[in-house]
Design a protein around this motif. Sequence first.
Motif, PDB file in Angstrom:
ATOM      1  N   TYR A  70       0.837  -1.199   0.000  1.00 40.68           N
ATOM      2  CA  TYR A  70       0.000   0.000   0.000  1.00 40.68           C
ATOM      3  C   TYR A  70       0.871   1.248   0.000  1.00 40.68           C
ATOM      4  O   TYR A  70       1.937   1.274   0.608  1.00 40.68           O
ATOM      5  CB  TYR A  70      -0.894   0.016   1.249  1.00 40.68           C
ATOM      6  N   GLN A 143      -6.497  -3.009   8.430  1.00 44.02           N
ATOM      7  CA  GLN A 143      -7.906  -3.225   8.079  1.00 44.02           C
ATOM      8  C   GLN A 143      -8.069  -3.689   6.633  1.00 44.02           C
ATOM      9  O   GLN A 143      -8.816  -4.610   6.364  1.00 44.02           O
ATOM     10  CB  GLN A 143      -8.709  -1.948   8.280  1.00 44.02           C
ATOM     11  N   LYS A 144      -7.399  -3.021   5.707  1.00 42.70           N
ATOM     12  CA  LYS A 144      -7.605  -3.291   4.290  1.00 42.70           C
ATOM     13  C   LYS A 144      -6.853  -4.507   3.771  1.00 42.70           C
ATOM     14  O   LYS A 144      -7.314  -5.153   2.818  1.00 42.70           O
ATOM     15  CB  LYS A 144      -7.190  -2.074   3.449  1.00 42.70           C
ATOM     16  N   LYS A 148      -7.787  -9.203   5.844  1.00 36.99           N
ATOM     17  CA  LYS A 148      -8.509  -9.866   4.746  1.00 36.99           C
ATOM     18  C   LYS A 148      -7.752 -11.060   4.175  1.00 36.99           C
ATOM     19  O   LYS A 148      -8.227 -11.706   3.267  1.00 36.99           O
ATOM     20  CB  LYS A 148      -8.817  -8.860   3.654  1.00 36.99           C
TER      21      LYS A 148
END
Length: 149
Positions: A70, A143-144, A148
């Motif tokens: 990211y 979180q992203k 996941k």
Amino acid sequence: MKIEKFNIRVYGILQNEINEVLVCDEDRFGMHFTKFPGGGLELGEGLVEGLIREWKEELDTTIKVMGHIYTTDFFQPSAFNPSDQIISVYYSVQLNTPLQHSISTKPFDFPEDQNERLCFRWVMVDDALLNQLTFPIDKLVVQKFLLKR
């Protein structure tokens, strides 16, 4: 407040076989905080080069950068200098050499004989990790991307 400069940060996320990530606890600028290992990019340095340097300086180990996770895509002022705009880049990493630095089991367990106030620990990748991290961009990454997986 007027934004005066960019502050580019680069971090490595090391995940072990039992779904823990390595975090760094620090005491700097009169503040305790928890973040991923890494730090500021220096002038004339590439992102991967800077990340490798930071891990060598902080953890006395060499890493292999496996892939981009990211890059900050929103405005974030620095927690330490509000006139700086933070751009953080996160990579997944693997160890080339074993960790030489001691790894603690409790937060902010700073060694007595160390000038720089930082220590490292493994933290399970779950919702509780969000509450342990200090900075908004680190929390977003968890979180992203990490929750996941």
